[in-house]
Structure formats: C-alpha cells, structure tokens
Design a protein around this motif. Structure first.
Motif, PDB file in Angstrom:
ATOM      1  N   ILE A  51       0.840  -1.187   0.000  1.00  0.00           N
ATOM      2  CA  ILE A  51       0.000   0.000   0.000  1.00  0.00           C
ATOM      3  C   ILE A  51       0.878   1.240   0.000  1.00  0.00           C
ATOM      4  N   SER A  52       0.343   2.344  -0.439  1.00  0.00           N
ATOM      5  CA  SER A  52       1.101   3.587  -0.473  1.00  0.00           C
ATOM      6  C   SER A  52       1.428   4.041   0.942  1.00  0.00           C
ATOM      7  N   SER A  53       2.649   4.517   1.129  1.00  0.00           N
ATOM      8  CA  SER A  53       3.044   5.016   2.442  1.00  0.00           C
ATOM      9  C   SER A  53       2.317   6.301   2.806  1.00  0.00           C
ATOM     10  N   ARG A  54       1.599   6.883   1.845  1.00  0.00           N
ATOM     11  CA  ARG A  54       0.818   8.091   2.112  1.00  0.00           C
ATOM     12  C   ARG A  54      -0.646   7.770   2.374  1.00  0.00           C
ATOM     13  N   SER A  55      -1.013   6.489   2.400  1.00  0.00           N
ATOM     14  CA  SER A  55      -2.399   6.096   2.628  1.00  0.00           C
ATOM     15  C   SER A  55      -2.678   6.022   4.126  1.00  0.00           C
ATOM     16  N   ASP A  56      -3.839   5.488   4.487  1.00  0.00           N
ATOM     17  CA  ASP A  56      -4.201   5.367   5.904  1.00  0.00           C
ATOM     18  C   ASP A  56      -3.575   4.138   6.556  1.00  0.00           C
ATOM     19  N   LEU A  57      -2.714   3.442   5.844  1.00  0.00           N
ATOM     20  CA  LEU A  57      -1.972   2.273   6.352  1.00  0.00           C
ATOM     21  C   LEU A  57      -2.900   1.149   6.803  1.00  0.00           C
ATOM     22  N   SER A  58      -3.962   0.915   6.015  1.00  0.00           N
ATOM     23  CA  SER A  58      -4.894  -0.171   6.289  1.00  0.00           C
ATOM     24  C   SER A  58      -4.803  -1.223   5.193  1.00  0.00           C
ATOM     25  N   TRP A  59      -4.714  -2.499   5.593  1.00  0.00           N
ATOM     26  CA  TRP A  59      -4.716  -3.610   4.647  1.00  0.00           C
ATOM     27  C   TRP A  59      -6.063  -4.341   4.651  1.00  0.00           C
ATOM     28  N   ASN A  60      -6.545  -4.684   5.829  1.00  0.00           N
ATOM     29  CA  ASN A  60      -7.814  -5.394   5.975  1.00  0.00           C
ATOM     30  C   ASN A  60      -7.865  -6.630   5.073  1.00  0.00           C
ATOM     31  N   GLU A  61      -6.874  -7.482   5.237  1.00  0.00           N
ATOM     32  CA  GLU A  61      -6.834  -8.713   4.455  1.00  0.00           C
ATOM     33  C   GLU A  61      -6.387  -9.860   5.346  1.00  0.00           C
ATOM     34  N   SER A  62      -6.694 -11.075   4.918  1.00  0.00           N
ATOM     35  CA  SER A  62      -6.310 -12.240   5.707  1.00  0.00           C
ATOM     36  C   SER A  62      -5.788 -13.342   4.803  1.00  0.00           C
ATOM     37  N   PHE A  63      -4.896 -14.158   5.368  1.00  0.00           N
ATOM     38  CA  PHE A  63      -4.358 -15.334   4.705  1.00  0.00           C
ATOM     39  C   PHE A  63      -4.826 -16.562   5.466  1.00  0.00           C
ATOM     40  N   SER A  64      -5.258 -17.579   4.742  1.00  0.00           N
ATOM     41  CA  SER A  64      -5.647 -18.847   5.367  1.00  0.00           C
ATOM     42  C   SER A  64      -4.761 -19.957   4.828  1.00  0.00           C
TER      43      SER A  64
END
Length: 199
Positions: A51-64
């Motif tokens: 993600i961009s370092s200028r974003s809100d620093l949210s990924w909201n993802e998961s790995f299974s």
C-alpha cells in the motif's frame, strides 16, 4: 510402544488489519512480511499487498493456510512464534530497477497465546521493535501493527480407536504409524493451500 498418532487437517488464519505510528520521509509502499514455522527449521514466508506510504496504512486482508499433520504437529505449533516484519519499498527506479524492501520494524506473537484465547482466536495491537531505517522518524511511540490470528483444529478420531490402534483402512482413520508411508516422527506440516481474502 505408544498408540499410533492419527493425522488430521487444521487451518491457520492470519489477518493484517492496519498499522500506526509510522511516518515516512519519502514516497514508497509499505507491506507486512510474516513467517510461519513449517517444522525442521523451515519457514513459510507470506507477504501482504503493498500500500502507499501516504495512505491510511490499512490492509484489511487475511491469509488462510490449510495444513496437514498429527496431534504432535499441533502441539509443536503451540511452541512456535509468528514473526511479523513491517517493510518499506522505494518505488523510484535506480538504474532502471526497483530495489528490494527495507525492514522498518519487527514483532513476534507466540501461537500459544492464540491457543489459550477464547475459541482459539485473537485480535490485538502488537508493539513492533523499530530498526534504524532512515524512513521512520524517531519518536516516543513505536510502530504498532493490528493483527488477528485464529486456529481451527477439527476433532480427532475417537480416543478409543487411537488407543487400540485398530484401523480398518487408511481413508477412515489415517493413523500414520499404520498406513502412512511417509511417517517418520518428524515435526512438519504441509501447507496445502493459501488463500488471500480482503475484508
């Protein structure tokens, strides 16, 4: 001679939610790299999306990860840690190439903490140990990463069947000592499938 260990599948889910207290001096992308133990001093490496370092620093993802092993495998997993690395990548080409990522901060969470949580799942903010990376401002508050971890272990076959060691066939019981040609007592689980999901 002990009773045979019956094999079982289980799943591990790790969620990368967001980061905070991370500041940058230049543009680039941020991602989380994390390592899962696979036994025998082997590790599985996974990366979140960048993600961009200028974003809100949210990924909201998961790995299974769907895994295969014995009760001993699960018990050994309890003694392992998941290593999380917060990494930054400069997207400006140097000599026509994008350079590798730089480690900004690091943290570990023991699987034991997950196993001892209600329903074997947890979500928490973990404080990360920053490195001397030049792209992170020195400050009072260290970088923090919000993560979720979950383990799902289906019920094993009946205890009486395990103790007796009487198995009708491999498909029904899957006792490694009785039928598994690859059993050797070593701790190692096989990641059958990894899936990435956005919240």
């Amino acid at each position: 001679m002990g009773a045979p260990q019956c094999s079982s599948s289980f799943s591990c889910t790790l969620s990368i939610i967001q980061a905070k207290n991370v500041e940058f001096k230049s543009m680039g992308t941020l991602f989380v790299r994390y390592y899962l133990s696979a036994g025998n001093d082997k590790r599985i490496q996974l990366n979140s999306r960048e993600i961009s370092s200028r974003s809100d620093l949210s990924w909201n993802e998961s790995f299974s990860l769907d895994c295969f092993g014995t009760e001993d495998t699960v018990n050994d997993l309890r003694q392992e840690n998941v290593v999380f690395e917060l990494r930054w990548r400069n997207k400006v080409p140097v000599l026509g190439r994008i350079r590798g990522s730089q480690l900004l901060a690091r943290a570990e969470i023991p699987w034991k903490e997950v196993f001892e949580s209600p329903n074997m799942e947890m979500e928490k903010w973990v404080t990360m140990i920053p490195t001397s990376g030049r792209h992170v401002h020195e400050g009072i508050k260290p970088p923090m990463l919000q993560v979720g971890m979950k383990v799902q272990v289906p019920a094993m076959v009946e205890k009486e069947r395990r103790r007796s060691g009487k198995c009708r066939n491999w498909d029904e019981c899957r006792c490694e000592d009785c039928h598994d040609p690859y059993s050797g007592g070593d701790y190692e689980f096989l990641a059958l499938m990894a899936t990435l999901e956005a919240f």
